[in-house]
Design a protein around this motif. Structure first.
Motif, PDB file in Angstrom:
ATOM      1  N   ARG A  27     -66.664   2.985  54.965  1.00 14.24           N
ATOM      2  CA  ARG A  27     -66.496   2.776  56.165  1.00 14.24           C
ATOM      3  C   ARG A  27     -65.681   3.556  56.735  1.00 14.24           C
ATOM      4  N   THR A  85     -63.411   1.901  64.967  1.00 12.63           N
ATOM      5  CA  THR A  85     -64.621   1.213  64.532  1.00 12.63           C
ATOM      6  C   THR A  85     -64.556   1.044  62.776  1.00 12.63           C
ATOM      7  N   HIS A  87     -64.607  -1.007  60.579  1.00 13.27           N
ATOM      8  CA  HIS A  87     -65.627  -1.730  60.183  1.00 13.27           C
ATOM      9  C   HIS A  87     -67.072  -0.983  59.527  1.00 13.27           C
ATOM     10  N   LYS A  88     -67.199   0.287  60.423  1.00 14.26           N
ATOM     11  CA  LYS A  88     -68.478   0.659  61.331  1.00 14.26           C
ATOM     12  C   LYS A  88     -69.260   1.278  59.581  1.00 14.26           C
ATOM     13  N   LEU A  90     -71.098   4.764  57.316  1.00 16.35           N
ATOM     14  CA  LEU A  90     -71.645   6.013  57.526  1.00 16.35           C
ATOM     15  C   LEU A  90     -72.408   6.307  56.605  1.00 16.35           C
TER      16      LEU A  90
END
Length: 163
Positions: A27, A85, A87-88, A90
């Protein structure tokens, strides 16, 4: 429980860490650059490639929480990552090193989706440490664009500034 603990002090060592972290997910909020300590750290969920390549033929795929730390970091820049962002998620593809004036250089964490973090380092000083038990996952990461014979594995946060 076999916990992995690796240290990288040169490019060859860093390739080993990169190999173990290929397809790890992280995250954005679980990465941080701390300029006052010259440290970049991340908490990732790494895919246990070493478990799938044992030739046992079973589909017993697992992930494990892992810490990655770089010391002697002078600068961190990111591309294609918005720190807001948090909580995105990767997917880490590879970690590479580009030498500058020895022993300094640039460590690049390359993620899917054309995202990356580039660390200017005094020298390579990194550590990977597994933090606990593994858990089962249903699938193994695949790379459809990989050359024939390469199933999914190749050896190869919050940043202080944006590029």
């Amino acid at each position: 429980m076999n916990l992995l603990k690796l240290i990288a002090l040169d490019e060859v060592d860093l390739e080993v860490i990169s190999s173990h972290l290929q397809d790890a997910v992280v995250r954005v909020g679980d990465m941080a650059y701390v300029p006052s300590k010259k440290r970049f750290a991340a908490l990732l969920n790494r895919f246990e490639w070493e478990r799938t390549e044992g030739g046992n033929g079973r589909k017993d795929y697992r992930r494990r929480r892992t810490a990655l730390r770089f010391e002697r970091v002078l600068e961190a820049k990111h591309k294609g990552i918005r720190p807001a962002t948090e909580h995105k998620v990767l997917s880490l593809l590879a970690i590479g090193f580009e030498p500058d004036e020895a022993p300094s250089g640039y460590v690049t964490l390359t993620f899917s989706g054309d995202a990356s973090i580039k660390l200017k380092v005094e020298c390579i000083e990194a550590a990977l440490t597994d933090l606990g038990p593994a858990w089962r996952t249903k699938s193994k990461p695949e790379h459809p664009d990989a050359p024939a014979g390469v199933a999914g594995k190749t050896v190869g946060g919050k940043s202080g500034s944006a590029s």
